[in-house]
Design a protein around this motif. Structure first.
Motif: not given
Length: 223
Positions: A128-129, A162-165, A173-176, A216-222
């Motif tokens: 859930t996000a 979302a697994k690492r929100k 990691t995202l490319e993998a 570095v990468g990306y971050l998903l935030r609520e």
């Protein structure tokens, strides 16, 4: 979902990789146990599909070797050796499931879902996000119970985020999560997926945002 396929029949491996790709599964393939051991050291797989008759030996010996490294990755044996005593041998050596060839991809998918639903994996059944609910096993997303249709690669990016929100996810990691190790990845491919995904999530009112952590990468935030 990313899996490792250890199979020496090239045509079967290619067909299975293509078929699983339709379910949103990224498949790394090798025909050799030695290469498989190295791949499992480098990558965190969700599951492993293992043939028995391989060029460098009996596939079943890979199972105890993997377990000795501390990995409990679910393993499904896919083989023409399907007599009762052969199935018992595979399960006794630590296989989570055993499926005889030939088989239907639909049955293999059902068995994959079953091993991933076992207690050690229950935490990843649904995510859930914001106003979204994501089901990684069935590759579905809903926003306020309404389905949100996403292209496969964008959906895989979303699941990985979302697994690492609320945590930064490395580009690698995202490319993998989206590409197997044999695919050539264009330098801006991930950024293009993220850009389109942001737009679709905003249009759906998902109440999440994806932030670029420069270099570095990306971050998903609520929200």
């Amino acid at each position: 979902m990313r899996i490792l396929l250890i199979e020496d029949e090239k045509e079967l491996a290619e067909a299975l990789t293509a078929a699983l790709g339709k379910y949103g599964i990224v498949t790394d393939h090798t025909a050799h146990l030695g290469d498989a051991a190295e791949l499992t050291r480098q990558n965190p797989y969700d599951a492993i599909l293992l043939d028995r008759r391989l060029p460098d030996g009996e596939g079943l010996r890979f199972i105890p070797e993997l377990r000795r490294t501390g990995k409990d990755t679910p393993i499904i044996v896919l083989t023409a050796l399907n007599e009762p005593k052969e199935r018992v041998e595979g399960l006794d050596l630590g296989a989570d499931d055993y499926l005889g060839k030939p088989f239907l991809v639909e049955e293999l998918m059902a068995r994959l879902r079953a091993v991933l639903r076992r207690p050690a994996n229950l935490a990843e059944l649904k995510i859930t996000a914001g106003r979204m609910v994501i089901d990684p096993l069935h590759l579905s997303v809903t926003v306020d119970d309404a389905p949100l249709d996403l292209p496969r690669r964008e959906l895989l990016v979303l699941v990985a985020l979302a697994k690492r929100k609320e945590k930064t996810v490395l580009r690698a990691t995202l490319e993998a999560a989206v590409y197997n190790y044999e695919e050539e990845i264009q330098s801006n491919a991930l950024d293009a997926h993220i850009s389109r995904l942001r737009r679709r999530l905003a249009e759906a009112g998902a109440e999440v945002s994806i932030h670029n952590i420069r270099g570095v990468g990306y971050l998903l935030r609520e929200e």
